[in-house]
Design a protein around this motif. Sequence first.
Motif, mmCIF file in Angstrom:
data_model
loop_
_atom_site.group_PDB
_atom_site.id
_atom_site.type_symbol
_atom_site.label_atom_id
_atom_site.label_comp_id
_atom_site.label_asym_id
_atom_site.label_seq_id
_atom_site.Cartn_x
_atom_site.Cartn_y
_atom_site.Cartn_z
ATOM 1 N N ASP A 266 0.851 -1.198 0.000
ATOM 2 C CA ASP A 266 0.000 0.000 0.000
ATOM 3 C C ASP A 266 0.885 1.246 0.000
ATOM 4 O O ASP A 266 1.895 1.309 0.720
ATOM 5 N N ILE A 267 0.515 2.241 -0.817
ATOM 6 C CA ILE A 267 1.261 3.500 -0.860
ATOM 7 C C ILE A 267 1.035 4.270 0.437
ATOM 8 O O ILE A 267 -0.105 4.430 0.891
ATOM 9 N N ALA B 156 5.739 18.142 -10.647
ATOM 10 C CA ALA B 156 6.784 18.080 -9.620
ATOM 11 C C ALA B 156 7.450 16.712 -9.652
ATOM 12 O O ALA B 156 6.947 15.773 -10.276
ATOM 13 N N ASP B 157 8.593 16.625 -8.978
ATOM 14 C CA ASP B 157 9.235 15.329 -8.753
ATOM 15 C C ASP B 157 8.713 14.796 -7.426
ATOM 16 O O ASP B 157 8.855 15.459 -6.381
ATOM 17 N N ILE B 158 8.100 13.621 -7.469
ATOM 18 C CA ILE B 158 7.405 13.079 -6.292
ATOM 19 C C ILE B 158 8.209 11.936 -5.683
ATOM 20 O O ILE B 158 8.698 11.054 -6.390
ATOM 21 N N ARG B 159 8.320 11.967 -4.370
ATOM 22 C CA ARG B 159 8.885 10.852 -3.615
ATOM 23 C C ARG B 159 7.794 10.280 -2.711
ATOM 24 O O ARG B 159 7.046 11.043 -2.093
ATOM 25 N N TYR B 160 7.709 8.980 -2.653
ATOM 26 C CA TYR B 160 6.781 8.351 -1.709
ATOM 27 C C TYR B 160 7.269 6.952 -1.376
ATOM 28 O O TYR B 160 8.083 6.379 -2.092
ATOM 29 N N THR B 161 6.784 6.430 -0.265
ATOM 30 C CA THR B 161 7.182 5.099 0.185
ATOM 31 C C THR B 161 5.969 4.174 0.187
ATOM 32 O O THR B 161 4.833 4.611 -0.024
#
Length: 415
Positions: free
Chosen positions: A292-293, A371-376
């Motif tokens: 899951d994000i 935008a440049d997106i970061r996520y875990t």
Amino acid sequence: MAKILIVDDSKIITHSLHSLLKIPGHDCDIANSLKQTKQLLDKDTNYQVALLDLSLPDAPNGEIVDYVKKYNIPIVVLTGSESYKDEKTFREKEIVDYVIKDGSFAIDYAASIALRIIANETTQILVVDDSVVSRSYIKDMLELYNINCLEAQDGKEALELFETHSDIKIVITDYNMPNMDGLELTRRIRTKYKKSELAIIVTSADTQKRLPEKFIKSGANGFLYKGFSKEKLYLTISQSLELLDMFQHVLDKANKDFMTGMYNRRYFFDEGTSLFKRSVKKSVPVCVSMIDIDKFKNINDTYGHDIGDLAIQEVAIVLDKHLDSKDSLIARFGGEEFCIIHIGRKVEEVHKKLEDIRKDFEQNILKTQKADIRYTVSIGYTNKIIPLLDDMVNNADKALYNAKNGGRNQVQLFK
């Protein structure tokens, strides 16, 4: 990127073909003369197919065909001439097809042949015949059509090839062969493969009455008497592949998620349950994981749902990079949640694989126009075998919940 060469002095024709062929993954170069064609081929000869007009200002008698043929590019001829003599002459030059430009349908047909030639690069056909001459004759035609070809000398050898080649789309088989004839081969194939999965085309010099009907009733898709032309073979193959594509399209719409191209929840439980039961019965290790994000709502709220969709699609890309369909069944369950069945891997191997996926997301940057997106991502999984797949999914979901509550961006095993 597949490259297509279009040569015609009519701007209407080149524009129409370009419109039909300029689709994702395909690039078109256009020339209006033999001179321009030579200039293009001096720079690059890596074309998957060429559509060539026979009557050009500087090559009025089809000279373009002999020139392009030197580069071993599959050729579709375009012409306004309905002369049988001309057609016979150019078909003998080992072109793929000869299209008379007598209306919009002809242009549509030419474009469809070009796309088929490109698609054929990944098409595998098995030719079964005890005659080396017959096999070679068909193989040469198939390779001209950009098709990969396997050979077998009888039905028994053909069935053995299926053990190591699961990507065969069409079988072209003779009738009279030693060990196992074409009729028995057709029946055997149809016990394992439906018409929606594989096509069978029969060839024979035998003229006994009702032979074609006998084969069709046994599961064949088509029947050709030996002596068939290259054009007849190509048409039969194209029709068979188009039908298989239509079947696959219908199945994909029913079984796959439109956004990611991955299997949907319904397919996961339909196919996954059978896979799960077979594995448990054979004492094969099974793990189920949920991914899951993290803080997905923040992505949607900050950047919009279009960026949220890209984030979901990125999950599918990363999972596809790390997991093999041979031992994993992956599905999008809905929203930002994905579920995986891992077959035949020890729990330590699964944990390492899931950690690699988590780390990949931690380091990944999703570049978008906004935008440049970061996520875990957070991951929960279980290796505890219980009677129902649904219950294993629920336990993996509980482990996912613990991963979220434990601070996110982690992998948790259900205990």
